[in-house]
Design a protein around this motif. Sequence first.
Motif, mmCIF file in Angstrom:
data_model
loop_
_atom_site.group_PDB
_atom_site.id
_atom_site.type_symbol
_atom_site.label_atom_id
_atom_site.label_comp_id
_atom_site.label_asym_id
_atom_site.label_seq_id
_atom_site.Cartn_x
_atom_site.Cartn_y
_atom_site.Cartn_z
ATOM 1 N N TYR A 174 0.736 -1.216 0.001
ATOM 2 C CA TYR A 174 0.100 -0.136 0.009
ATOM 3 C C TYR A 174 0.806 1.418 -0.176
ATOM 4 C CZ TYR A 174 -4.023 3.022 1.737
ATOM 5 O OH TYR A 174 -4.917 4.135 1.651
ATOM 6 N N LYS A 177 2.135 2.466 -3.197
ATOM 7 C CA LYS A 177 1.344 3.167 -4.114
ATOM 8 C C LYS A 177 0.929 4.426 -3.817
ATOM 9 C CE LYS A 177 0.949 -1.032 -6.139
ATOM 10 N NZ LYS A 177 1.498 -0.994 -7.603
ATOM 11 N N TYR A 284 -6.661 8.631 -0.613
ATOM 12 C CA TYR A 284 -6.301 7.352 -0.645
ATOM 13 C C TYR A 284 -7.132 6.816 0.405
ATOM 14 C CZ TYR A 284 -2.193 8.414 -3.373
ATOM 15 O OH TYR A 284 -1.312 8.767 -4.334
ATOM 16 N N SER A 286 -8.767 2.687 1.307
ATOM 17 C CA SER A 286 -8.712 1.416 1.451
ATOM 18 C C SER A 286 -9.720 0.600 1.995
ATOM 19 C CB SER A 286 -7.427 0.758 1.735
ATOM 20 O OG SER A 286 -7.087 0.963 3.120
ATOM 21 N N ASN A 338 -7.221 0.180 -7.111
ATOM 22 C CA ASN A 338 -6.098 -0.811 -7.373
ATOM 23 C C ASN A 338 -6.335 -2.098 -6.120
ATOM 24 O OD1 ASN A 338 -3.284 -1.022 -8.222
ATOM 25 N ND2 ASN A 338 -3.545 1.130 -8.175
ATOM 26 N N ARG A 339 -6.241 -3.153 -6.788
ATOM 27 C CA ARG A 339 -6.675 -4.344 -5.857
ATOM 28 C C ARG A 339 -5.060 -5.132 -5.548
ATOM 29 N NH1 ARG A 339 -12.015 -4.826 -7.832
ATOM 30 N NH2 ARG A 339 -13.207 -5.767 -6.328
ATOM 31 N N TYR A 340 -5.216 -5.627 -4.251
ATOM 32 C CA TYR A 340 -3.861 -6.349 -3.654
ATOM 33 C C TYR A 340 -4.159 -7.892 -3.942
ATOM 34 C CZ TYR A 340 -0.893 -7.791 -0.234
ATOM 35 O OH TYR A 340 -0.019 -8.504 0.600
ATOM 36 N N GLY A 396 -8.148 -3.906 -1.514
ATOM 37 C CA GLY A 396 -7.509 -2.415 -2.289
ATOM 38 C C GLY A 396 -7.877 -1.433 -1.918
ATOM 39 N N LYS A 399 -7.947 5.774 -5.420
ATOM 40 C CA LYS A 399 -7.309 6.838 -5.342
ATOM 41 C C LYS A 399 -7.928 8.015 -5.986
ATOM 42 C CE LYS A 399 -2.896 9.237 -7.259
ATOM 43 N NZ LYS A 399 -1.716 9.126 -7.971
#
Length: 402
Positions: A174, A177, A284, A286, A338-340, A396, A399
């Motif tokens: 994270y 990013k 940001y 999450s 954005n995915r983790y 994720g 942003k």
Amino acid sequence: MSNLYKEDEELYTVGQFAKKAGVTIRTLRFYDKINLLKPSNYNELGYRLYNKQNFGRLQKILTLKFIGLSLEEIGDIMKYDIDDKDFKKSLNIQKKIIEEKIDHMSNVLKAIDETLIMVQKEDNLNWDKFVNVINLINMDNKWIEQYKNASNLRARINIHEKFSSNKEGWMPWYFTKLDIAKGAKILELGCGDGSLWLKNIEKVHESWNITLTDFSQGMLNDTRNNLEKWENRFNFAVVDAHDLPYSDGSFDIVIANHMLYHLGDLNKALSEVKRVLKTGGQFYASTVGKNHMKEMRDIIAQVDKNLLNMEGFTRTENFQLENGEDILKNWFRDIVINRYEDSLMVTESSALMDYIFSMPGNIKNNFSKEKFNKLEGKMKKIIKEKGSIYINKDTGFFKAIK
């Protein structure tokens, strides 16, 4: 607990155990009766036998009793202790509670001293001073709750650190990013125990002005302790995300790491985030997706599917990867997701049980001992048959730009 003792285990009769521990046999029998301290075994005649682990559990009971907790409160704290052999964890819990209790009692003592001085010097009593003493005394339950919050967060983080297949880790990933320029002013909402910064401390640029906030004083205390070596590089504040005490356009970056779904009025908080961001500033946020930890929920449903309607399992629906963009676009532009990629391979049932009972909504109070044992049994069976419990993660962040 075994019905018969094992030949190779050092055991004590109730009399021997009582003498060695410095308590009465009557006390041990009472603790057994209320399920606070059960014997580890019984001999062929049915008499109680205690082992060395029972000393650790008794020590914890007596410590919590010493600082003023009732037996009912102690039972609530210890009810779902899964492994009494984890003495380090137990001692850390006790230490934390005692430290908070000492701080609380010191504040009460200070308030009483101030009131005594007032009584001795003033003809007209200031009754607000007495009210202040009452309020401080009534904070007793609050510091216990704050401790539980910080402890629960740590339980949830631990399972991911220990059993995740993606070894980079969420916090380091994270952090990479985050597009943070030199000299940036950064605000984190709901910093928890400060793990985002602790895990990436070598990457924190000296030019950044970082403010870490949380609604819970207990959480913020943990953050301070964790970042003690680098405390001069951070600002700390107890803050309500619905009412940020900062001027318009104060920050270049605002971070909300897995916390927006906890808020009572999400739109009010987002309006505050937008207000304190500079034009062009980055937000940001999450969160998780609706299938996050699905396999864990499936196992729980086999025990009682109604448990999944509890707050701890439904809270994230307020802000998830599936609906987050639609919520954010009312306040921000250029939203990117954005995915983790990650999953868990859990090999210890106790770790997963700790995770479940650490979730918001006081889930453990809705678990009977029967359901607890059934759930633990199912997990142990899966681990025995398959080697681990596979759990998919769906995590994720968004942003967004002001």
